[in-house]
Design a protein around this motif. Structure first.
Motif, mmCIF file in Angstrom:
data_model
loop_
_atom_site.group_PDB
_atom_site.id
_atom_site.type_symbol
_atom_site.label_atom_id
_atom_site.label_comp_id
_atom_site.label_asym_id
_atom_site.label_seq_id
_atom_site.Cartn_x
_atom_site.Cartn_y
_atom_site.Cartn_z
ATOM 1 N N ASP A 65 0.841 -1.200 0.000
ATOM 2 C CA ASP A 65 0.000 0.000 0.000
ATOM 3 C C ASP A 65 0.872 1.244 0.000
ATOM 4 O O ASP A 65 0.650 2.173 -0.752
ATOM 5 N N ASP A 66 1.868 1.240 0.867
ATOM 6 C CA ASP A 66 2.803 2.352 0.923
ATOM 7 C C ASP A 66 4.197 1.744 0.887
ATOM 8 O O ASP A 66 4.707 1.259 1.894
ATOM 9 N N GLY A 67 4.777 1.723 -0.273
ATOM 10 C CA GLY A 67 6.033 1.021 -0.494
ATOM 11 C C GLY A 67 7.158 1.479 0.402
ATOM 12 O O GLY A 67 7.853 0.665 1.027
ATOM 13 N N ALA A 68 7.309 2.803 0.489
ATOM 14 C CA ALA A 68 8.434 3.352 1.242
ATOM 15 C C ALA A 68 8.344 2.969 2.721
ATOM 16 O O ALA A 68 9.342 2.596 3.347
ATOM 17 N N ALA A 69 7.141 3.042 3.262
ATOM 18 C CA ALA A 69 6.950 2.741 4.681
ATOM 19 C C ALA A 69 7.182 1.270 4.972
ATOM 20 O O ALA A 69 7.582 0.892 6.079
ATOM 21 N N ALA A 70 6.933 0.404 3.964
ATOM 22 C CA ALA A 70 7.037 -1.041 4.197
ATOM 23 C C ALA A 70 8.474 -1.539 4.147
ATOM 24 O O ALA A 70 8.770 -2.623 4.660
ATOM 25 N N VAL A 71 9.374 -0.737 3.550
ATOM 26 C CA VAL A 71 10.743 -1.218 3.341
ATOM 27 C C VAL A 71 11.439 -1.682 4.625
ATOM 28 O O VAL A 71 11.965 -2.806 4.648
ATOM 29 N N PRO A 72 11.455 -0.886 5.707
ATOM 30 C CA PRO A 72 12.158 -1.362 6.922
ATOM 31 C C PRO A 72 11.622 -2.687 7.424
ATOM 32 O O PRO A 72 12.404 -3.596 7.763
ATOM 33 N N ALA A 73 10.298 -2.840 7.481
ATOM 34 C CA ALA A 73 9.696 -4.076 7.978
ATOM 35 C C ALA A 73 10.041 -5.250 7.079
ATOM 36 O O ALA A 73 10.291 -6.368 7.545
ATOM 37 N N VAL A 74 10.073 -5.018 5.768
ATOM 38 C CA VAL A 74 10.411 -6.077 4.816
ATOM 39 C C VAL A 74 11.849 -6.529 5.040
ATOM 40 O O VAL A 74 12.153 -7.730 5.079
ATOM 41 N N LEU A 75 12.748 -5.532 5.201
ATOM 42 C CA LEU A 75 14.152 -5.872 5.415
ATOM 43 C C LEU A 75 14.312 -6.688 6.706
ATOM 44 O O LEU A 75 15.048 -7.681 6.742
ATOM 45 N N ALA A 76 13.597 -6.262 7.763
ATOM 46 C CA ALA A 76 13.680 -6.958 9.037
ATOM 47 C C ALA A 76 13.164 -8.387 8.907
ATOM 48 O O ALA A 76 13.781 -9.330 9.424
ATOM 49 N N ALA A 77 12.051 -8.554 8.185
ATOM 50 C CA ALA A 77 11.458 -9.885 8.030
ATOM 51 C C ALA A 77 12.407 -10.815 7.292
ATOM 52 O O ALA A 77 12.561 -11.984 7.647
ATOM 53 N N LEU A 78 13.070 -10.293 6.242
ATOM 54 C CA LEU A 78 14.000 -11.118 5.489
ATOM 55 C C LEU A 78 15.222 -11.462 6.347
ATOM 56 O O LEU A 78 15.759 -12.568 6.270
ATOM 57 N N ASP A 79 15.625 -10.503 7.155
ATOM 58 C CA ASP A 79 16.774 -10.709 8.034
ATOM 59 C C ASP A 79 16.497 -11.836 9.023
ATOM 60 O O ASP A 79 17.362 -12.650 9.309
#
Lengths: 259, 357
Positions: free
Chosen positions: B302-316
């Motif tokens: 929905d909001d790509g920029a806002a999702a980036v940190p959470a995505v990075l954390a999840a992949l980590d």
């Protein structure tokens, strides 16, 4: 005719006239070609005048109307190329989007064709005169000749425009024109008195509009003008030109529908 | 992109939302037009259906974009709205006048820049403008002044006395626009105004179009097959395909329809298991449509920029390193793909010939 049609026709004619003047190569060719014909055919067929029954004293006297009429045909039969170019370039559509009177677009073609043909004819008359041709019929005879060649030019111009709008192919116009020019000219009294032609040619010539223009012009130009011949041949010319212009208007309308 | 996003959700296609005819500058309803190309008689006895029930409505003072591949019906629409061609059925008004019943009033209210320059190449730039003005009944000082104004504005004053055939492509296009504006039209039609222009001339043309619509309050109907052009210039746009409007709205609305930005993650090493990646990212709020291809993870957010940190954390958390992340707003190409059911470039190559003459 309303004043808008007249002024629109004037503007569109003016445009074509300026285009004509701005293309000096085209202008020069339309003037040089008849000169070449005049002196080429004049030299080639000089002895023809001595054939018993030919009737005319000097072949140059005889040739001038022939070259005038042949030039009228050959320069106007390419009118369709210009129309085709205007269609392809989008110029015609640009005008059709403006409030310009539709008839003005076609009127301008007719006016332009008759004016340039008249101009060309006058130049040939003068060239012939310089070369030593005699015009026993005087001014009235020359005027009839010039008017007849202009009307003939209008006929071929209108047919050519109709053809251009109908087939939309340069090749067709080139093909038909190169096919028609010489037969139409030689099946008329342009270079040879009809009385010396084979009988079948005489018959064909009677139905050839190129010959009508020549008959009308020559009849008026002789020392003893035959005004009946001028009227009858001139009448046929005018009728045919009306039909040709009508046809070009019709094809113009069908073009508008096909846009 | 995965196949799921390609299917057209029929129920979600927005209603064209045609406002009241009386206050629209251009209003077309159900236009149908069939061409019968010469020689196609036997191959296509029913002809080529260039328009198949096209409806659009343009608010005064705005730029409206008709976007679609060649042969979609854009030019045919313009021809009908500018009185050049007649529709087989349907109706249209331009500047409040009916194109079929009041063509003369329509012609006086509109200016047109067609795909092919209609300028006379043998005449000078000024001559072309003078003739155009005269055809609209303009005369004398008033006409001269208007032409000087246009020549100066389109930077053609120095070239005004030259034959148009000596003009460059950009100059010719500027002259075309000037020709279309001589009589101060209320509605301006620009039919693919930047096709064939070099990038510099294209940018200049864009600026000019923005100026016309902005300060001068002109209504502009623009057709284009450049997605970026429609995106940049049009306040509203309609995507046209096979003679119909498939969707219309503001560029942002249309892109918003796709619900979300495209998120692309480049992993630093190959991921062993797609399910784990999908599972990890699926737990992040607002992220969906997750696919994995080699090292590339694609998703929508929905909001790509806002999702980036959470995505990075999840992949980590599942032990995957990230080499690069890109977030992109959906492009009109995505919109086109979704509503026309095929990508813009493939529609381009398969467009029927003849409908766009």
């Amino acid at each position: 005719m309303s004043t808008a049609v007249v002024s629109d026709t004037w503007y569109m004619t003016q445009r074509q006239f300026m285009a004509f003047l701005r293309q000096p190569a085209y202008l020069i060719i339309t003037l040089i070609q008849p000169v070449i014909w005049l002196f080429l055919f004049g030299a080639l067929f000089r002895k023809v005048a001595t054939i018993p029954g030919f009737g005319s004293g000097s072949y140059l006297d005889y040739l001038v109307p022939g070259v005038i009429v042949m030039s009228a045909v050959s320069s106007n039969m390419w009118a369709g190329m210009g129309t085709l170019e205007e269609i392809e370039r989008g110029t015609l559509n640009r005008f059709l989007i403006t409030p310009v009177r539709r008839s003005a677009l076609m009127n301008a073609n007719v006016v332009m064709q008759s004016l340039t043909t008249a101009f060309q004819s006058v130049v040939i008359v003068l060239l012939g005169w310089i070369g030593g041709a005699h015009y026993p019929g005087g001014a009235p005879g020359l005027i009839v000749l010039i008017v007849a060649s202009s009307v003939l030019g209008t006929i071929f111009g209108a047919f050519s425009n109709a053809l251009g709008m109908l087939v939309r192919e340069r090749e067709s116009i080139i093909g038909i024109n190169t096919f028609l020019l010489l037969p139409l000219t030689f099946l008329s009294s342009a270079f040879m008195a009809t009385t010396l032609m084979p009988h079948w040619m005489q018959v064909v010539a009677r139905f050839n509009p190129v010959n009508w223009a020549l008959e009308a012009g020559r009849s008026a130009m002789s020392a003893h003008a035959d005004w009946w011949s001028v009227l009858s041949h001139g009448g046929w010319l005018v009728l045919l030109s009306a039909a040709a212009v009508w046809l070009s208007m019709r094809t113009f309308r069908s073009y508008q529908k096909s846009v | 992109m995965n196949t799921e996003t390609r299917t057209t959700p029929r129920g979600v296609v927005p209603d064209p939302g045609v406002p009241d005819a009386t206050d629209a500058a251009v209003h077309a309803v159900d236009l149908v037009k069939t061409y019968h190309p010469k020689g196609g008689g036997r191959a296509q006895p029913e002809g080529v259906r260039a328009l198949d029930g096209l409806s659009i409505s343009v608010e005064p003072g705005s730029v409206f974009g008709l976007l679609g591949p060649n042969g979609a019906g854009k030019s045919t629409t313009v021809k009908i709205l500018t009185t050049l061609a007649a529709a087989d059925s349907g109706s249209a008004t331009v500047a409040g006048y009916d194109v079929a019943r009041e063509p003369d009033q329509v012609r006086r209210a509109i200016g047109v820049v067609a795909q092919r320059s209609g300028a006379d190449p043998v005449a000078t730039g000024r001559d072309n403008l003078v003739l155009q003005g005269r055809l609209y009944g303009m005369r004398g000082v008033q006409l001269t002044r208007r032409i000087d104004e246009l020549l100066a504005r389109f930077e053609l004053a120095d070239a005004a006395g030259r034959q148009v055939k000596t003009y460059s492509g950009g100059m010719l296009r500027r002259l075309d626009v000037a020709i279309g504006l001589v009589h101060r039209p209320r509605v301006l039609f620009l039919d693919e105004p930047t096709t064939g222009l070099d990038p510099e001339a294209r940018t200049a043309m864009w600026e000019e179009i923005e100026r016309l619509a902005g300060a001068e309050g002109l209504t502009i109907l623009l057709t284009t097959h450049y997605l970026e052009e429609a995106d940049k210039l049009a306040a509203r746009l309609a995507i046209v395909d096979r003679g119909r409007v498939v969707v219309q709205g503001t560029p942002d609305e249309l892109k918003g329809e796709l619900r979300g930005d495209a998120l692309a993650v480049e992993l630093s090493g190959p991921a062993a298991d797609e399910l784990r990646v999908v599972g990890a990212l699926g737990s992040v709020d607002g992220v969906r449509d997750i696919t994995l291809a080699g090292r590339r993870v694609a998703a929508r957010a929905d909001d790509g920029a806002a999702a980036v940190p959470a995505v990075l954390a999840a992949l980590d958390r599942i032990g995957l390193g990230v080499a690069a992340v890109t977030v992109s707003r959906p492009s009109l190409d995505d919109v086109y793909l979704r509503y026309a059911g095929r990508s813009f470039s493939s529609a381009h190559s398969s467009a029927p010939e003849g409908a766009n003459r």
